[in-house]
Enzyme design. Structure first.
Site, PDB file in Angstrom:
ATOM      1  N   SER A 268       1.109  -0.664  -0.004  1.00  0.00           N
ATOM      2  CA  SER A 268       0.069  -0.338  -0.120  1.00  0.00           C
ATOM      3  C   SER A 268       0.602   0.768  -0.595  1.00  0.00           C
ATOM      4  CB  SER A 268      -1.103   0.069   1.474  1.00  0.00           C
ATOM      5  OG  SER A 268      -2.168   0.549   0.741  1.00  0.00           O
ATOM      6  N   HIS A 409      -7.876  -6.336   0.183  1.00  0.00           N
ATOM      7  CA  HIS A 409      -6.383  -5.462   0.158  1.00  0.00           C
ATOM      8  C   HIS A 409      -5.686  -5.513   1.702  1.00  0.00           C
ATOM      9  CE1 HIS A 409      -3.828  -1.011  -0.763  1.00  0.00           C
ATOM     10  NE2 HIS A 409      -4.361  -1.143   0.615  1.00  0.00           N
TER      11      HIS A 409
HETATM   12  C1  GTR Z   1      -5.101   4.700   1.861  1.00  0.00           C
HETATM   13  C2  GTR Z   1      -4.830   5.037   0.679  1.00  0.00           C
HETATM   14  C3  GTR Z   1      -3.930   4.673  -0.396  1.00  0.00           C
HETATM   15  C4  GTR Z   1      -3.475   3.367   0.133  1.00  0.00           C
HETATM   16  C5  GTR Z   1      -3.542   3.139   1.405  1.00  0.00           C
HETATM   17  C6  GTR Z   1      -2.295   2.633   2.425  1.00  0.00           C
HETATM   18  O1  GTR Z   1      -6.009   5.234   2.389  1.00  0.00           O
HETATM   19  O2  GTR Z   1      -5.311   6.034  -0.330  1.00  0.00           O
HETATM   20  O3  GTR Z   1      -3.285   5.134  -1.081  1.00  0.00           O
HETATM   21  O4  GTR Z   1      -2.276   3.962   0.481  1.00  0.00           O
HETATM   22  O5  GTR Z   1      -4.403   3.729   2.120  1.00  0.00           O
HETATM   23  O6  GTR Z   1      -1.636   2.705   2.434  1.00  0.00           O
HETATM   24  O7  GTR Z   1      -3.477   0.994   3.380  1.00  0.00           O
END
Ligand code: GTR
Length: 430
Positions: A268, A409
């Site tokens: 991420s 995710h």
């Molecule tokens: C989210 C963000 C993403 C990603 C994520 C993370 O809120 O919008 O770009 O980086 O966080 O790091 O878990």
């Protein structure tokens, strides 16, 4: 008098703003529909900014790679405004009997000093106990080194942390309660069994993930009276990438580590970071970006899921100020993220997506890998052969590798299984 003169215009203005509000709402809506992507043109990584075709690796290395790197440095992530070396290395703890005698555990604190200020961060290392220099995965964790393992000897960081009640993190401080809460993302024993070491660092020790620039590493490189990085200077991603590079400086001195075989890994926002660290520092032998999304592997010009405007609005401190010029203006970006991937060539790079993680734009992550491939081909390395995405859970593992797995995710055992297999093959590890 005042009221009389301004009442009507204010009412008219208010009514007007109400009437156009749906237009703005629509403008700001997140698009997830492939058919609604406006036509865009991707820059060719093998054509220079002034239109010259790059035909060989020498021209790529001497001309195109440097100009792309410079663009990303000054306009996307921000440059590191100085050269800050490790002031001291302190092995705070070491044990030869971790994981039932399988591994050596080391906790190594690196300290930096400048401008009368000081910053330290601690690398947690697990290395296979086999008397050979270990190849290594290095990656940041989100909630402290003690969250990746149930090992009671791992030191709890005192750095500022985002609160997370489900992990028992309140008042921005880590406690014993969060020990082991992220073991699902870090299969330490499997990594050791595969013959790799693992190094991890709590990213908040290098720069706390909040929109202020008074803490973390930035102030150590401010010039007099500076309180904020200049428009082309480092945001947090660049600062975190810098931290990984300093960890690499240390690995080069550790006789238990094979510093020519260090794979930089991140998930991420930390996957954006691993890509940027890998692009900037060619000592990293391979790079893994797990669901890095916007500002990571995903193409910005597609404007699907998270966009440049949204990421800069929600996380104003991640990129450099100059990147904000491209808010809702991706069309004018002279680069896109496939060129960030190309900067890693010819070193192996693995980009991974998750089917339900639409926010990160899996197709945009895949296409980045595909459009970076011509640069790998210059080196006779195999990349992604077609623009047709593979089926879920069917990885393509060439020097440029890609998979999309089922699920959300996250970092899963499936992901690690692929990374270990691929890294062994690409780095020729027995
Ligand atoms: C989210 C963000 C993403 C990603 C994520 C993370 O809120 O919008 O770009 O980086 O966080 O790091 O878990």
């Amino acid at each position: 008098m005042f009221l009389k003169g301004t009442f009507i215009p204010i009412v008219v203005l208010t009514l007007f703003l109400f009437s156009i509000q749906p237009v703005f709402a629509q403008w700001n809506d997140v698009n997830y529909d492939e058919n609604k992507i406006a036509h865009y043109r991707l820059p060719d990584p093998l054509i220079t900014f002034n239109g010259r075709k790059i035909k060989n690796t020498k021209k790529w290395e001497n001309k195109r790679r440097p100009e792309l790197l410079q663009f990303f440095t000054e306009n996307v992530y921000g440059k590191v405004p100085g050269n800050l070396k490790i002031a001291s290395v302190d092995v705070v703890e070491k044990n030869d009997n971790a994981y039932n005698g399988k591994a050596i555990r080391k906790q190594v604190e690196l300290t930096f000093k400048n401008n009368g200020k000081e910053l330290s961060f601690t690398i947690l290392l697990y290395l296979p106990k086999n008397n050979v220099k270990s190849p290594l995965f290095v990656g940041y964790n989100f909630y402290g080194n003690h969250t990746i393992t149930t090992d009671v000897n791992v030191i709890i960081s005192e750095a500022w942390t985002k609160n997370n009640t489900s992990f028992g993190i309140i008042n921005h401080q880590l406690t014993e309660q969060s020990r082991g809460v992220r073991t699902n993302r870090w299969p330490v024993e499997k990594i050791i069994d595969a013959g790799f070491g693992l190094a991890t660092i709590f990213y908040g020790e290098v720069d706390p993930d909040r929109n202020d620039f008074f803490d973390g590493i930035h102030p150590l490189l401010y010039h007099e009276n500076q309180t904020h990085p200049a428009s082309d200077e480092w945001g947090s991603i660049s600062a975190w990438a810098w931290g990984l590079q300093r960890a690499m400086d240390y690995f080069e001195t550790d006789k238990d580590i094979d510093a020519t075989k260090v794979v930089v890994f991140g998930h991420s926002r930390l996957g954006k970071t691993s890509l940027w660290a890998g692009a900037r520092d060619q000592r990293f032998a391979a790079v893994i970006s797990n669901e890095s999304g916007c500002g990571g592997a995903a193409l910005s010009k597609r404007r699907i899921g998270e966009t440049v405007w949204r990421i800069n609005k929600n996380f104003p401190h991640w990129f450099c100020e100059n990147f904000k010029m491209y808010n809702k203006n991706e069309r004018s970006l002279p680069v896109d993220q496939h060129e960030l991937i190309a900067l890693i060539a010819p070193r192996p790079v693995y980009i991974a997506s998750a089917e339900e993680d639409k926010w990160s734009d899996p197709r945009g992550e895949f296409l980045s890998a595909f459009y970076a491939t011509p640069v790998y081909n210059l080196y006779n390395k195999k990349g992604i052969p077609s623009d047709k995405m593979p089926e879920v859970n069917c990885p393509i593992q060439n020097t440029v590798a890609y998979h999309i797995r089922t699920g959300k995710h996250d970092v899963t055992d499936f992901d690690w299984k692929q990374y270990l297999m691929w890294a062994k093959k690409e780095l020729k590890i027995e």
